[in-house]
Design a protein around this motif. Structure first.
Motif, PDB file in Angstrom:
ATOM      1  N   ILE A 301      63.591  34.068  87.036  1.00  0.00           N
ATOM      2  CA  ILE A 301      62.205  34.427  86.704  1.00  0.00           C
ATOM      3  C   ILE A 301      61.976  34.297  85.199  1.00  0.00           C
ATOM      4  O   ILE A 301      60.986  33.706  84.746  1.00  0.00           O
ATOM      5  N   GLU A 302      62.899  34.837  84.391  1.00  0.00           N
ATOM      6  CA  GLU A 302      62.747  34.772  82.937  1.00  0.00           C
ATOM      7  C   GLU A 302      62.765  33.324  82.440  1.00  0.00           C
ATOM      8  O   GLU A 302      61.988  32.945  81.558  1.00  0.00           O
ATOM      9  N   ASP A 303      63.636  32.506  83.054  1.00  0.00           N
ATOM     10  CA  ASP A 303      63.725  31.106  82.643  1.00  0.00           C
ATOM     11  C   ASP A 303      62.435  30.354  82.967  1.00  0.00           C
ATOM     12  O   ASP A 303      61.912  29.607  82.137  1.00  0.00           O
ATOM     13  N   VAL A 304      61.916  30.570  84.159  1.00  0.00           N
ATOM     14  CA  VAL A 304      60.686  29.883  84.573  1.00  0.00           C
ATOM     15  C   VAL A 304      59.503  30.342  83.729  1.00  0.00           C
ATOM     16  O   VAL A 304      58.673  29.520  83.286  1.00  0.00           O
ATOM     17  N   VAL A 305      59.405  31.653  83.483  1.00  0.00           N
ATOM     18  CA  VAL A 305      58.294  32.166  82.687  1.00  0.00           C
ATOM     19  C   VAL A 305      58.338  31.585  81.273  1.00  0.00           C
ATOM     20  O   VAL A 305      57.305  31.203  80.704  1.00  0.00           O
ATOM     21  N   ARG A 306      59.527  31.470  80.683  1.00  0.00           N
ATOM     22  CA  ARG A 306      59.660  30.921  79.341  1.00  0.00           C
ATOM     23  C   ARG A 306      59.209  29.455  79.311  1.00  0.00           C
ATOM     24  O   ARG A 306      58.496  29.028  78.396  1.00  0.00           O
ATOM     25  N   LYS A 307      59.616  28.675  80.316  1.00  0.00           N
ATOM     26  CA  LYS A 307      59.200  27.269  80.367  1.00  0.00           C
ATOM     27  C   LYS A 307      57.688  27.151  80.544  1.00  0.00           C
ATOM     28  O   LYS A 307      57.036  26.300  79.924  1.00  0.00           O
ATOM     29  N   VAL A 308      57.123  27.993  81.403  1.00  0.00           N
ATOM     30  CA  VAL A 308      55.674  27.954  81.635  1.00  0.00           C
ATOM     31  C   VAL A 308      54.916  28.319  80.360  1.00  0.00           C
ATOM     32  O   VAL A 308      53.874  27.721  80.028  1.00  0.00           O
ATOM     33  N   GLU A 309      55.423  29.311  79.622  1.00  0.00           N
ATOM     34  CA  GLU A 309      54.761  29.690  78.362  1.00  0.00           C
ATOM     35  C   GLU A 309      54.771  28.534  77.368  1.00  0.00           C
ATOM     36  O   GLU A 309      53.776  28.295  76.669  1.00  0.00           O
ATOM     37  N   GLN A 310      55.894  27.805  77.297  1.00  0.00           N
ATOM     38  CA  GLN A 310      55.955  26.646  76.406  1.00  0.00           C
ATOM     39  C   GLN A 310      54.959  25.573  76.832  1.00  0.00           C
ATOM     40  O   GLN A 310      54.260  24.981  76.002  1.00  0.00           O
ATOM     41  N   GLU A 311      54.908  25.335  78.149  1.00  0.00           N
ATOM     42  CA  GLU A 311      53.955  24.340  78.649  1.00  0.00           C
ATOM     43  C   GLU A 311      52.508  24.784  78.406  1.00  0.00           C
ATOM     44  O   GLU A 311      51.644  23.967  78.077  1.00  0.00           O
ATOM     45  N   MET A 312      52.268  26.092  78.555  1.00  0.00           N
ATOM     46  CA  MET A 312      50.914  26.598  78.338  1.00  0.00           C
ATOM     47  C   MET A 312      50.511  26.467  76.866  1.00  0.00           C
ATOM     48  O   MET A 312      49.340  26.193  76.564  1.00  0.00           O
ATOM     49  N   ASP A 313      51.476  26.667  75.977  1.00  0.00           N
ATOM     50  CA  ASP A 313      51.170  26.504  74.547  1.00  0.00           C
ATOM     51  C   ASP A 313      50.743  25.069  74.250  1.00  0.00           C
ATOM     52  O   ASP A 313      49.768  24.836  73.528  1.00  0.00           O
ATOM     53  N   VAL A 314      51.455  24.108  74.840  1.00  0.00           N
ATOM     54  CA  VAL A 314      51.076  22.698  74.672  1.00  0.00           C
ATOM     55  C   VAL A 314      49.712  22.434  75.303  1.00  0.00           C
ATOM     56  O   VAL A 314      48.856  21.752  74.721  1.00  0.00           O
ATOM     57  N   LYS A 315      49.509  23.006  76.489  1.00  0.00           N
ATOM     58  CA  LYS A 315      48.239  22.794  77.181  1.00  0.00           C
ATOM     59  C   LYS A 315      47.074  23.398  76.402  1.00  0.00           C
ATOM     60  O   LYS A 315      45.988  22.805  76.323  1.00  0.00           O
ATOM     61  N   VAL A 316      47.305  24.594  75.819  1.00  0.00           N
ATOM     62  CA  VAL A 316      46.255  25.242  75.037  1.00  0.00           C
ATOM     63  C   VAL A 316      45.862  24.372  73.851  1.00  0.00           C
ATOM     64  O   VAL A 316      44.680  24.202  73.539  1.00  0.00           O
ATOM     65  N   ARG A 317      46.852  23.802  73.166  1.00  0.00           N
ATOM     66  CA  ARG A 317      46.547  22.906  72.046  1.00  0.00           C
ATOM     67  C   ARG A 317      45.762  21.680  72.519  1.00  0.00           C
ATOM     68  O   ARG A 317      44.829  21.231  71.846  1.00  0.00           O
ATOM     69  N   GLU A 318      46.151  21.134  73.673  1.00  0.00           N
ATOM     70  CA  GLU A 318      45.423  19.971  74.201  1.00  0.00           C
ATOM     71  C   GLU A 318      43.980  20.339  74.525  1.00  0.00           C
ATOM     72  O   GLU A 318      43.055  19.562  74.281  1.00  0.00           O
ATOM     73  N   ILE A 319      43.799  21.544  75.113  1.00  0.00           N
ATOM     74  CA  ILE A 319      42.432  21.988  75.428  1.00  0.00           C
ATOM     75  C   ILE A 319      41.611  22.132  74.148  1.00  0.00           C
ATOM     76  O   ILE A 319      40.443  21.717  74.075  1.00  0.00           O
ATOM     77  N   GLY A 320      42.220  22.727  73.100  1.00  0.00           N
ATOM     78  CA  GLY A 320      41.515  22.869  71.826  1.00  0.00           C
ATOM     79  C   GLY A 320      41.170  21.524  71.210  1.00  0.00           C
ATOM     80  O   GLY A 320      40.054  21.331  70.703  1.00  0.00           O
ATOM     81  N   GLU A 321      42.116  20.581  71.258  1.00  0.00           N
ATOM     82  CA  GLU A 321      41.847  19.245  70.705  1.00  0.00           C
ATOM     83  C   GLU A 321      40.751  18.533  71.498  1.00  0.00           C
ATOM     84  O   GLU A 321      39.901  17.853  70.923  1.00  0.00           O
ATOM     85  N   GLN A 322      40.790  18.703  72.829  1.00  0.00           N
ATOM     86  CA  GLN A 322      39.754  18.085  73.652  1.00  0.00           C
ATOM     87  C   GLN A 322      38.380  18.688  73.346  1.00  0.00           C
ATOM     88  O   GLN A 322      37.369  17.978  73.312  1.00  0.00           O
ATOM     89  N   ALA A 323      38.348  20.007  73.095  1.00  0.00           N
ATOM     90  CA  ALA A 323      37.081  20.665  72.771  1.00  0.00           C
ATOM     91  C   ALA A 323      36.521  20.144  71.449  1.00  0.00           C
ATOM     92  O   ALA A 323      35.318  19.871  71.331  1.00  0.00           O
ATOM     93  N   THR A 324      37.388  19.988  70.440  1.00  0.00           N
ATOM     94  CA  THR A 324      36.904  19.456  69.160  1.00  0.00           C
ATOM     95  C   THR A 324      36.445  18.011  69.311  1.00  0.00           C
ATOM     96  O   THR A 324      35.472  17.596  68.675  1.00  0.00           O
ATOM     97  N   PHE A 325      37.132  17.253  70.170  1.00  0.00           N
ATOM     98  CA  PHE A 325      36.724  15.868  70.401  1.00  0.00           C
ATOM     99  C   PHE A 325      35.370  15.822  71.108  1.00  0.00           C
ATOM    100  O   PHE A 325      34.491  15.030  70.753  1.00  0.00           O
ATOM    101  N   ASP A 326      35.210  16.661  72.138  1.00  0.00           N
ATOM    102  CA  ASP A 326      33.932  16.692  72.860  1.00  0.00           C
ATOM    103  C   ASP A 326      32.783  17.126  71.952  1.00  0.00           C
ATOM    104  O   ASP A 326      31.653  16.639  72.091  1.00  0.00           O
ATOM    105  N   ALA A 327      33.086  18.069  71.055  1.00  0.00           N
ATOM    106  CA  ALA A 327      32.032  18.568  70.167  1.00  0.00           C
ATOM    107  C   ALA A 327      31.759  17.621  69.004  1.00  0.00           C
ATOM    108  O   ALA A 327      30.728  17.754  68.335  1.00  0.00           O
ATOM    109  N   GLY A 328      32.672  16.697  68.745  1.00  0.00           N
ATOM    110  CA  GLY A 328      32.501  15.797  67.608  1.00  0.00           C
ATOM    111  C   GLY A 328      32.753  16.462  66.279  1.00  0.00           C
ATOM    112  O   GLY A 328      32.187  16.077  65.259  1.00  0.00           O
TER     113      GLY A 328
END
Length: 537
Positions: A301-328
């Protein structure tokens, strides 16, 4: 033989030495006599040469003395001429000074004559003033006597007026003041109504055009968020595996994610409950992976949660970059981009905060273009205005001020920082950009269907709205309609006239602004009607 030779040798030596000494003395005497003659000749020649040089030096000295004498005579003659010229100049200066002194004496005499004339004039005026003072004192006595007579006449006149009118002086004064006040209020109300009507017509027309253009040109999606999430299970047996022996698995999952797992009688469903949508999303993805993998124990459980948190951090950055791109909007600090991505998992009154930020960004850009402002700066401020909500659960204070601190920390301009801090009036807005962001934020939150409100809060707001309206004197009834966006007020026509109705409407609107918090605007309508009732028998 040897002794004879020896003595002979000694005698020879002695004789040789004697002969050498005699010869040496002779030669020395000869040389001394020659040297004396030579010295005498040299001394004679030196004396003759010295006498010649002495004569020559004497002649040169005499020539130099003559030359110096001539130069001294010339210098003395030049000095004499300079002194003579200086004396002439001094003489001319003295003559000029004498002439000036004569002129000054003449002017002083003229001044003395004028002063004498002035003194004579002053003396004559003093005598005239004395005469006038006597006349004035006499006139003052006469005026005092007349003023006493006038005061007596005033008292008699007031008494007569009181007898005729039946009012005292204070009552008459108050009556006049009341009439002037009523007339002034009437004129002021008419003037205010005229000015505000003209300003309102122009302002409302322009504001409606800008807002209508902004709303029409923006089309945004809306998705309602919850505070819970559900995970579908392949079978009921999976619930036991998730709980684990003595509940160790569920405790490990809750500790690793910070999310409450609710396992009840709902078939093949596990409910995840957490205030933070980000943590809830991490827990949901981790649980789904554990279910699909089948290996569920604390270490896994701890191993999976740690991997998911890392993936979520990358995903959050991608979402933020996509938002700035959409907003121009470009050039935002990477940390602000990450916080912007976290807003995807935050809600405000069930409205997605990232979607709301993009909506405010678009509205700010549209309205800035209509007003002739900097569109890029307005869109940037609109996109980042709620950035503080990404960390407001970790930092104390209003999210507007938290967001302003973050923007300042990561290099945004002072004008943009102020616009973020002032969009909820935690700081008084002082720039056009701040007012623009505030208007776009209210417009995004107030549009139909954008936000949900609890029934209890909704009813309480309507009650407070009606209570404010009925607290004013002259209000008969008040009704909040149009979901609290309009209030209609019935005034007592006997106690409130037309002009007072207009001023009452303004006062109620001002009190609502000061005491209530609400999205958008509330329309206040004051209605005054006069009814004539008759009966036909």
């Amino acid at each position: 033989m040897s002794l004879a030779v020896f003595f002979a040798a000694i005698i020879g030596i002695v004789l040789g030495a004697s002969a050498g000494y005699v010869l040496h003395n002779y030669i020395t005497s000869k040389r001394t006599a020659g040297a004396k003659d030579l010295a005498e000749r040299i001394l004679d020649e030196a004396r003759k040469e010295g006498q010649a040089q002495r004569k020559e030096y004497m002649l040169q000295a005499q020539d130099e003395i003559l030359r110096l004498k001539k130069e001294m005579e010339k210098d003395i003659e030049a000095d004499f001429k300079d002194q003579e010229r200086d004396l002439k100049e001094q003489e001319s200066d003295l003559r000029e000074q004498k002439r000036e002194l004569k002129q000054k004496e003449t002017r002083n005499q003229e001044k003395e004559e004028r002063l004498d004339k002035k003194i004579e004039t002053v003396n004559s005026k003093e005598s005239e003033l004395l005469v006038l003072e006597k006349q004035l004192s006499q006139t003052e006595r006469e005026l005092e006597d007349r003023s006493e007579e006038i005061d007596e006449l005033k008292v008699q006149h007031v008494q007569k007026l009181e007898e005729i009118s039946g009012l005292t002086v204070d009552e008459a004064r108050q009556h006049i003041l009341d009439e002037v006040e009523a007339q002034t209020k009437h004129e002021a109300a008419k003037r205010i109504r005229q000015i505000e009507t003209e300003a309102k017509e122009t302002g409302d027309r322009k504001a409606r055009e800008i807002l209508a253009t902004a709303v029409q040109r923006y089309a945004g999606d809306f998705v309602s968020e919850q505070t819970v999430a559900t995970v579908a299970l392949p079978s009921e047996d999976m619930k036991g595996r998730i709980i684990g022996r003595e509940g160790r698995n569920i405790r490990a999952l809750e500790a690793a994610t910070g999310v409450d797992l609710i396992i009840d009688d709902t078939p093949e469903t596990v409910v995840l409950s957490a205030f933070s949508p980000l943590r809830r999303q991490v827990a949901k993805l981790a649980l789904e992976r554990l279910i699909s993998d089948g290996r569920i124990h604390p270490a896994r459980i701890e191993d999976v949660v740690r991997k998911v948190e890392q993936e979520m951090d990358v995903k959050v950055r991608e979402i933020g970059e996509q938002a700035t791109f959409d907003a121009g909007v470009h050039g935002i600090h990477p940390e602000l981009v990450r916080l912007l991505g976290q807003l995807q998992y935050r809600t405000s009154f069930s409205q997605n905060v990232l979607q709301h930020s993009l909506e405010v960004c678009s509205l700010c850009g549209i309205m800035a273009a209509e007003l002739g402002l900097d569109v890029k700066k307005a869109k940037r401020a609109g996109l980042l205005h709620d950035i503080g909500k990404a960390v407001d659960h970790e930092v104390e204070g209003p999210h507007a001020l938290i967001g302003a601190d973050l923007a300042k920390k990561y290099g945004e301009s002072k004008e943009l920082v102020h616009a973020i801090a002032a969009h909820h009036e935690d700081v008084a807005p002082t720039t056009t950009l701040a007012v623009l962001v505030q208007a776009a934020d209210s417009l995004s939150g107030a549009r139909p269907g954008a936000r949900k409100e609890l029934l209890e809060n909704y009813v309480k707001r309507l009650e407070e709205l009606e209570e404010i309206a009925t607290s004013f004197d002259g209000v008969d009834k008040a009704y909040a309609i149009q979901a609290g966006r309009e209030i209609r007020i019935m005034v007592d026509s006997e106690r409130v006239d037309d002009d007072r109705t207009y001023m009452l409407c303004r006062d109620i609107s001002k009190k609502i602004e000061d005491n209530l918090t609400y999205p958008g605007q509330i329309r206040v309508i004051c209605i005054r009607e006069r009814r004539a009732v008759g009966y036909a028998k």
